[in-house]
Design a protein around this motif. Structure first.
Motif, PDB file in Angstrom:
ATOM      1  N   TYR A 129       0.831  -1.209   0.000  1.00  0.00           N
ATOM      2  CA  TYR A 129       0.000   0.000   0.000  1.00  0.00           C
ATOM      3  C   TYR A 129       0.863   1.255   0.000  1.00  0.00           C
ATOM      4  O   TYR A 129       0.624   2.187  -0.780  1.00  0.00           O
ATOM      5  N   VAL A 130       1.872   1.302   0.857  1.00  0.00           N
ATOM      6  CA  VAL A 130       2.750   2.472   0.958  1.00  0.00           C
ATOM      7  C   VAL A 130       3.435   2.738  -0.378  1.00  0.00           C
ATOM      8  O   VAL A 130       3.470   3.880  -0.871  1.00  0.00           O
ATOM      9  N   ALA A 131       3.965   1.685  -0.993  1.00  0.00           N
ATOM     10  CA  ALA A 131       4.653   1.848  -2.276  1.00  0.00           C
ATOM     11  C   ALA A 131       3.671   2.190  -3.392  1.00  0.00           C
ATOM     12  O   ALA A 131       3.919   3.090  -4.205  1.00  0.00           O
ATOM     13  N   GLY A 132       2.554   1.468  -3.430  1.00  0.00           N
ATOM     14  CA  GLY A 132       1.569   1.676  -4.497  1.00  0.00           C
ATOM     15  C   GLY A 132       0.912   3.041  -4.422  1.00  0.00           C
ATOM     16  O   GLY A 132       0.778   3.731  -5.446  1.00  0.00           O
ATOM     17  N   TYR A 133       0.512   3.443  -3.223  1.00  0.00           N
ATOM     18  CA  TYR A 133      -0.106   4.757  -3.086  1.00  0.00           C
ATOM     19  C   TYR A 133       0.906   5.859  -3.365  1.00  0.00           C
ATOM     20  O   TYR A 133       0.586   6.878  -3.994  1.00  0.00           O
ATOM     21  N   GLY A 134       2.140   5.645  -2.932  1.00  0.00           N
ATOM     22  CA  GLY A 134       3.180   6.649  -3.133  1.00  0.00           C
ATOM     23  C   GLY A 134       3.418   6.943  -4.602  1.00  0.00           C
ATOM     24  O   GLY A 134       3.427   8.109  -5.025  1.00  0.00           O
ATOM     25  N   ILE A 135       3.583   5.885  -5.414  1.00  0.00           N
ATOM     26  CA  ILE A 135       3.867   6.118  -6.829  1.00  0.00           C
ATOM     27  C   ILE A 135       2.631   6.661  -7.543  1.00  0.00           C
ATOM     28  O   ILE A 135       2.737   7.496  -8.457  1.00  0.00           O
ATOM     29  N   GLY A 136       1.451   6.225  -7.109  1.00  0.00           N
ATOM     30  CA  GLY A 136       0.226   6.759  -7.704  1.00  0.00           C
ATOM     31  C   GLY A 136       0.066   8.241  -7.414  1.00  0.00           C
ATOM     32  O   GLY A 136      -0.345   9.023  -8.284  1.00  0.00           O
ATOM     33  N   ARG A 137       0.412   8.638  -6.182  1.00  0.00           N
ATOM     34  CA  ARG A 137       0.297  10.044  -5.806  1.00  0.00           C
ATOM     35  C   ARG A 137       1.287  10.908  -6.581  1.00  0.00           C
ATOM     36  O   ARG A 137       0.985  12.054  -6.947  1.00  0.00           O
ATOM     37  N   VAL A 138       2.473  10.371  -6.852  1.00  0.00           N
ATOM     38  CA  VAL A 138       3.461  11.113  -7.650  1.00  0.00           C
ATOM     39  C   VAL A 138       2.893  11.435  -9.027  1.00  0.00           C
ATOM     40  O   VAL A 138       3.029  12.558  -9.537  1.00  0.00           O
ATOM     41  N   ILE A 139       2.225  10.442  -9.628  1.00  0.00           N
ATOM     42  CA  ILE A 139       1.671  10.629 -10.974  1.00  0.00           C
ATOM     43  C   ILE A 139       0.510  11.625 -10.948  1.00  0.00           C
ATOM     44  O   ILE A 139       0.466  12.571 -11.746  1.00  0.00           O
ATOM     45  N   VAL A 140      -0.432  11.419 -10.032  1.00  0.00           N
ATOM     46  CA  VAL A 140      -1.619  12.280  -9.977  1.00  0.00           C
ATOM     47  C   VAL A 140      -1.241  13.712  -9.623  1.00  0.00           C
ATOM     48  O   VAL A 140      -1.790  14.672 -10.173  1.00  0.00           O
ATOM     49  N   GLU A 141      -0.282  13.855  -8.717  1.00  0.00           N
ATOM     50  CA  GLU A 141       0.113  15.192  -8.267  1.00  0.00           C
ATOM     51  C   GLU A 141       0.707  16.027  -9.391  1.00  0.00           C
ATOM     52  O   GLU A 141       0.685  17.262  -9.343  1.00  0.00           O
ATOM     53  N   SER A 142       1.224  15.370 -10.408  1.00  0.00           N
ATOM     54  CA  SER A 142       1.819  16.106 -11.527  1.00  0.00           C
ATOM     55  C   SER A 142       0.771  16.926 -12.285  1.00  0.00           C
ATOM     56  O   SER A 142       1.111  17.886 -12.981  1.00  0.00           O
ATOM     57  N   PHE A 143      -0.515  16.567 -12.153  1.00  0.00           N
ATOM     58  CA  PHE A 143      -1.584  17.309 -12.820  1.00  0.00           C
ATOM     59  C   PHE A 143      -2.122  18.461 -11.975  1.00  0.00           C
ATOM     60  O   PHE A 143      -2.733  19.391 -12.506  1.00  0.00           O
ATOM     61  N   ARG A 144      -1.939  18.403 -10.657  1.00  0.00           N
ATOM     62  CA  ARG A 144      -2.623  19.342  -9.777  1.00  0.00           C
ATOM     63  C   ARG A 144      -1.993  20.733  -9.770  1.00  0.00           C
ATOM     64  O   ARG A 144      -0.782  20.899  -9.960  1.00  0.00           O
ATOM     65  N   THR A 145      -2.844  21.716  -9.509  1.00  0.00           N
ATOM     66  CA  THR A 145      -2.386  23.107  -9.456  1.00  0.00           C
ATOM     67  C   THR A 145      -2.413  23.668  -8.032  1.00  0.00           C
ATOM     68  O   THR A 145      -2.021  24.816  -7.824  1.00  0.00           O
ATOM     69  N   ASP A 146      -2.879  22.880  -7.081  1.00  0.00           N
ATOM     70  CA  ASP A 146      -3.015  23.374  -5.701  1.00  0.00           C
ATOM     71  C   ASP A 146      -2.044  22.685  -4.747  1.00  0.00           C
ATOM     72  O   ASP A 146      -2.269  22.650  -3.545  1.00  0.00           O
ATOM     73  N   SER A 147      -0.963  22.150  -5.289  1.00  0.00           N
ATOM     74  CA  SER A 147      -0.034  21.366  -4.472  1.00  0.00           C
ATOM     75  C   SER A 147       0.692  22.218  -3.439  1.00  0.00           C
ATOM     76  O   SER A 147       1.030  23.384  -3.682  1.00  0.00           O
ATOM     77  N   LEU A 148       0.945  21.605  -2.263  1.00  0.00           N
ATOM     78  CA  LEU A 148       1.821  22.225  -1.271  1.00  0.00           C
ATOM     79  C   LEU A 148       3.242  22.113  -1.795  1.00  0.00           C
ATOM     80  O   LEU A 148       3.627  21.080  -2.351  1.00  0.00           O
ATOM     81  N   MET A 149       4.031  23.176  -1.625  1.00  0.00           N
ATOM     82  CA  MET A 149       5.360  23.231  -2.220  1.00  0.00           C
ATOM     83  C   MET A 149       6.449  23.333  -1.160  1.00  0.00           C
ATOM     84  O   MET A 149       6.240  23.895  -0.084  1.00  0.00           O
ATOM     85  N   ILE A 150       7.589  22.780  -1.485  1.00  0.00           N
ATOM     86  CA  ILE A 150       8.794  22.986  -0.696  1.00  0.00           C
ATOM     87  C   ILE A 150       9.881  23.412  -1.696  1.00  0.00           C
ATOM     88  O   ILE A 150      10.478  22.577  -2.373  1.00  0.00           O
TER      89      ILE A 150
END
Length: 369
Positions: free
Chosen positions: A247-268
């Motif tokens: 779950y940790v690995a699968g959700y992590g890589i999925g979130r990386v992909i989905v986050e690439s589309f978002r415009t409201d991401s928290l930034m560092i």
């Protein structure tokens, strides 16, 4: 103005409310969806605990104990990576603090909730002396169900969407919705609604709409696929904690992909926080799985509860109980037969045959009469 549309597929929701009123109290649909997700997570976790031969009471304790820490963790995570929103010039310390606590205006991050939940799990398993990897496996599928439902809360709030698109999956949200709720300025100022979106609007049902990637849906579908995989794999896992690491690995890589589309991401800096955390999650999950698989290959036996062995034990117990009942019945039946035989053998109960001479004499007397 209250509609949400998917022009590429022809799916339309003419009226999507954010909340409803009960006795004058406003109930946010986002909060209601989160609550339903939590209830389902609890039910699934209790079922998994019972299926693998654990005490469901431990999971009642854990899921009750994690409510407040998870909400606080989700809020703290969001605030820490979005401090400028709360520490604007001219704000008093009291106002800043109250704004940070006000979750009704949004601002919860899933990663923060998961981190706080993990800390709670570590503390609780240490107190109760139960296996942390086994607990993690048991609650993983419930957590995924909660996340899937939670993303639909973003749908009701018209948030967590992606960049402008004219693709088949595009989601159309009326610009008027943001102007009427006085949020357009905030959304444009923070780059959530971009100039590109406003310059390329689409008219749907006579209403001017921005068309964006429905990233809440992308992530929900990814999590659903991950949930299905874990559901079918749970009886084949090789060690306790493997489901959690998948779950940790699968959700992590999925979130990386989905986050690439978002415009409201928290930034560092120039990086999206969720993508950085997602990569770390992927590396952690795959690393633990590879390490433990290598240990097993070299002959080390790791604890594993798939539920199969528990079911086999339950079946053996049922067979033993049925066998004992059969033996008891046979013993009782044999005892009854023995008692009947002994009763028949008693002198007072045996019919004594008359000697032959007495029978002949009795017959002669009968003829004479």
């Amino acid at each position: 103005m209250r509609g949400i549309y998917f022009p590429g597929t022809g799916i339309e929701f003419p009226s999507v409310p954010e909340s409803f009123s009960v006795f004058g109290f406003e109930v946010k649909l986002y909060g209601l969806v989160i609550f339903l997700g939590y209830v389902l997570a609890l039910v699934i976790s209790l079922h998994e605990a019972k299926r693998t031969g654990q005490d469901p009471e431990d999971y009642w304790d854990f899921l009750m104990a994690m409510i407040v820490p998870s909400i606080l963790g989700a809020r703290i995570y969001y605030v820490l990576f979005n401090l400028k929103e709360y520490t604007g010039t001219g704000k008093s310390a009291g106002k800043v603090f109250l704004d940070m606590l006000n979750i009704r205006d949004g601002g919860l991050a899933i990663y923060g909730g998961l981190i706080a939940g993990t800390i709670t799990a570590v503390v609780l398993t240490g107190i109760k002396k139960i296996s942390l990897p086994l607990l993690a496996d048991t609650v993983t599928m419930g957590i995924l169900v909660g996340q899937i439902l939670g993303r639909w809360g973003n749908f009701f709030n018209r948030e967590a969407f992606g960049s402008m698109t004219k693709g088949v999956t595009r989601m159309a949200i009326p610009v008027e919705y943001y102007t009427d709720t006085d949020s357009l300025g905030y959304m444009t100022r923070n780059g959530i609604i971009t100039d590109d979106m406003l310059k390329n609007t689409e008219t749907v049902r006579g209403v001017e709409c921005i068309t964006v990637h429905p990233t809440f849906l992308y992530e929900g579908l990814w999590n659903l696929a991950l949930l299905a995989f874990l559901f079918f794999y749970r009886k084949k896992k090789k060690f306790d904690g493997e489901l959690a690491m998948l779950y940790v690995a699968g959700y992590g890589i999925g979130r990386v992909i989905v986050e690439s589309f978002r415009t409201d991401s928290l930034m560092i800096g120039p990086l999206k926080v969720s993508q950085v955390v997602g990569v770390c999650c992927f590396l952690l999950g795959t690393g633990v799985i590879i390490m433990n698989r290598m240990k097993i290959r070299h002959g080390k036996v790791l604890p594993v509860h798939t539920g199969v062995e528990h079911n086999e034990e339950a079946k053996k117990a049922e067979k033993t109980e049925a066998s004992e009942k059969t033996d008891a019945f046979e013993e009782a039946d044999a005892s009854e037969k023995t008692d009947a035989f002994e009763k028949a053998e008693k002198p007072g109960n045996i019919r004594r045959e008359k000697p032959e001479e007495e029978r002949d004499e009795a017959a002669g007397n009968k003829e004479k009469s």
